[in-house]
Scaffold this motif. Structure first.
Motif, mmCIF file in Angstrom:
data_model
loop_
_atom_site.group_PDB
_atom_site.id
_atom_site.type_symbol
_atom_site.label_atom_id
_atom_site.label_comp_id
_atom_site.label_asym_id
_atom_site.label_seq_id
_atom_site.Cartn_x
_atom_site.Cartn_y
_atom_site.Cartn_z
ATOM 1 N N LEU A 74 0.878 -1.208 -0.108
ATOM 2 C CA LEU A 74 -0.104 -0.120 0.101
ATOM 3 C C LEU A 74 0.813 1.349 0.124
ATOM 4 N N GLY A 75 2.091 1.264 0.385
ATOM 5 C CA GLY A 75 3.116 2.178 0.145
ATOM 6 C C GLY A 75 2.812 2.932 1.360
ATOM 7 N N VAL A 76 2.649 2.513 2.560
ATOM 8 C CA VAL A 76 2.585 3.112 3.864
ATOM 9 C C VAL A 76 3.387 2.498 4.872
ATOM 10 N N GLY A 77 3.520 3.202 5.998
ATOM 11 C CA GLY A 77 4.401 2.748 7.030
ATOM 12 C C GLY A 77 3.812 1.501 7.793
ATOM 13 N N PHE A 78 4.564 0.752 8.368
ATOM 14 C CA PHE A 78 4.212 -0.283 9.295
ATOM 15 C C PHE A 78 4.456 -0.116 10.753
ATOM 16 N N VAL A 79 3.697 -0.608 11.713
ATOM 17 C CA VAL A 79 3.740 -0.314 13.092
ATOM 18 C C VAL A 79 3.460 -1.511 13.714
ATOM 19 N N PRO A 80 4.595 -2.041 14.514
ATOM 20 C CA PRO A 80 4.679 -3.310 15.285
ATOM 21 C C PRO A 80 3.812 -2.940 16.483
ATOM 22 N N VAL A 81 2.752 -4.150 16.878
ATOM 23 C CA VAL A 81 2.334 -4.096 18.392
ATOM 24 C C VAL A 81 3.140 -5.478 18.834
ATOM 25 N N ARG A 82 3.731 -5.224 20.171
ATOM 26 C CA ARG A 82 4.692 -6.226 20.296
ATOM 27 C C ARG A 82 4.173 -6.640 21.784
ATOM 28 N N LYS A 83 4.853 -8.039 21.991
ATOM 29 C CA LYS A 83 4.571 -8.616 23.474
ATOM 30 C C LYS A 83 5.336 -7.623 24.383
ATOM 31 N N ALA A 84 4.845 -7.590 25.656
ATOM 32 C CA ALA A 84 5.461 -6.871 26.622
ATOM 33 C C ALA A 84 6.850 -6.795 26.773
ATOM 34 N N GLY A 85 7.776 -5.856 26.878
ATOM 35 C CA GLY A 85 9.103 -5.879 26.956
ATOM 36 C C GLY A 85 9.980 -5.619 25.793
ATOM 37 N N LYS A 86 9.541 -5.876 24.640
ATOM 38 C CA LYS A 86 10.118 -5.900 23.608
ATOM 39 C C LYS A 86 10.334 -4.553 22.847
ATOM 40 N N LEU A 87 9.762 -3.561 23.039
ATOM 41 C CA LEU A 87 9.945 -2.257 22.224
ATOM 42 C C LEU A 87 10.694 -1.432 23.154
ATOM 43 N N PRO A 88 11.702 -0.677 22.601
ATOM 44 C CA PRO A 88 12.671 0.024 23.362
ATOM 45 C C PRO A 88 12.206 1.349 23.719
ATOM 46 N N TRP A 89 11.476 2.071 23.409
ATOM 47 C CA TRP A 89 11.064 3.440 23.728
ATOM 48 C C TRP A 89 9.875 3.746 24.500
ATOM 49 N N LYS A 90 9.157 4.662 24.588
ATOM 50 C CA LYS A 90 7.883 4.755 25.566
ATOM 51 C C LYS A 90 6.889 3.953 25.103
ATOM 52 N N THR A 91 6.026 3.108 25.907
ATOM 53 C CA THR A 91 5.099 2.535 25.356
ATOM 54 C C THR A 91 3.771 2.424 26.215
ATOM 55 N N ARG A 92 2.646 2.027 25.576
ATOM 56 C CA ARG A 92 1.515 2.072 26.013
ATOM 57 C C ARG A 92 0.943 0.613 26.000
ATOM 58 N N GLY A 93 0.532 -0.115 27.111
ATOM 59 C CA GLY A 93 0.548 -1.435 27.108
ATOM 60 C C GLY A 93 -1.023 -1.835 27.548
ATOM 61 N N LEU A 94 -1.415 -3.131 27.350
ATOM 62 C CA LEU A 94 -2.773 -3.581 27.682
ATOM 63 C C LEU A 94 -2.732 -4.989 27.826
ATOM 64 N N ALA A 95 -3.328 -5.552 28.981
ATOM 65 C CA ALA A 95 -3.398 -6.936 29.239
ATOM 66 C C ALA A 95 -4.669 -7.502 28.532
ATOM 67 N N TYR A 96 -4.476 -8.931 27.867
ATOM 68 C CA TYR A 96 -5.802 -9.394 27.520
ATOM 69 C C TYR A 96 -5.662 -11.064 27.597
#
Ligand code: AMP
Length: 174
Positions: A74-96
């Protein structure tokens, strides 16, 4: 538009994986075949119709494979939603809770911007816990969820009912 019959024929059912009672849908034969994978991504891209999309969000881990390919097509950016503790910067998280076990997912706080139109892509919609949590993270950052597209949907598990109102598409329904 390619049909999905050849994709359905390639998905492998693995009984009792990773736990007894789970019929695991193994999508690796689809990924391993260039034409099947290409057609799968074409069908996922077509679910977006002519909507404007700013970002494609994919869910750890199999979702990345599909979402990244869709974003590129589609020629657009990709964003990963990751398991807890994997993303290096400021994160927002949710349990499910998911079909087998529990999980916490996270998104970088600046990964989607207020007002951006986001398409969520994952390999499989089961109970919907994962996708609903990802959808909530996306909208909590002020972005708009314009759709959620899945390669596979296990209809008996009624994952759709957990999702916020938005167009929901799946290529293969079981
Ligand atoms: P859920 O939160 O229950 O909708 O689970 C969705 C996630 O779990 C998907 O991203 C899949 O990767 C994985 N998953 C759940 N059930 C299955 C299954 N029967 N076969 C393969 N993957 C599954």
């Amino acid at each position: 538009m390619p049909s999905s019959d050849h994709l359905r024929a390639a998905v492998r059912d693995i009984p009792d994986f990773p736990k007894e009672g789970i019929l695991f849908k193994d999508i690796t034969p689809v990924l391993a075949d260039g034409k099947l994978f290409h057609d799968c991504i074409t069908l996922l891209c077509n679910t977006a119709g002519d909507q404007v999309i700013d970002k494609v969000v994919g869910i750890d881990a199999r979702g990345f494979i599909f979402a990244a390919a869709v974003a590129d097509r589609l020629g657009v950016g990709f964003v990963p939603v990751r398991k807890a503790g994997k993303l290096p910067w400021k994160t927002r998280g949710l349990a499910y809770s998911l079909e087998y076990g529990e999980n916490v997912i996270e998104l970088h706080e600046d990964a989607v911007l207020p007002g951006e139109k986001v398409l969520l892509v994952d390999d499989l919609l089961a109970t919907g816990g994962t996708a609903a949590a990802a959808a909530e993270l996306i909208t909590s950052l002020g972005a708009t969820l314009v759709g959620a597209s899945f390669f596979i949907e296990l209809e008996d598990l009624a994952g759709r009912a957990k999702m916020p109102p938005c167009p929901i598409h799946s290529i293969l329904k079981y």
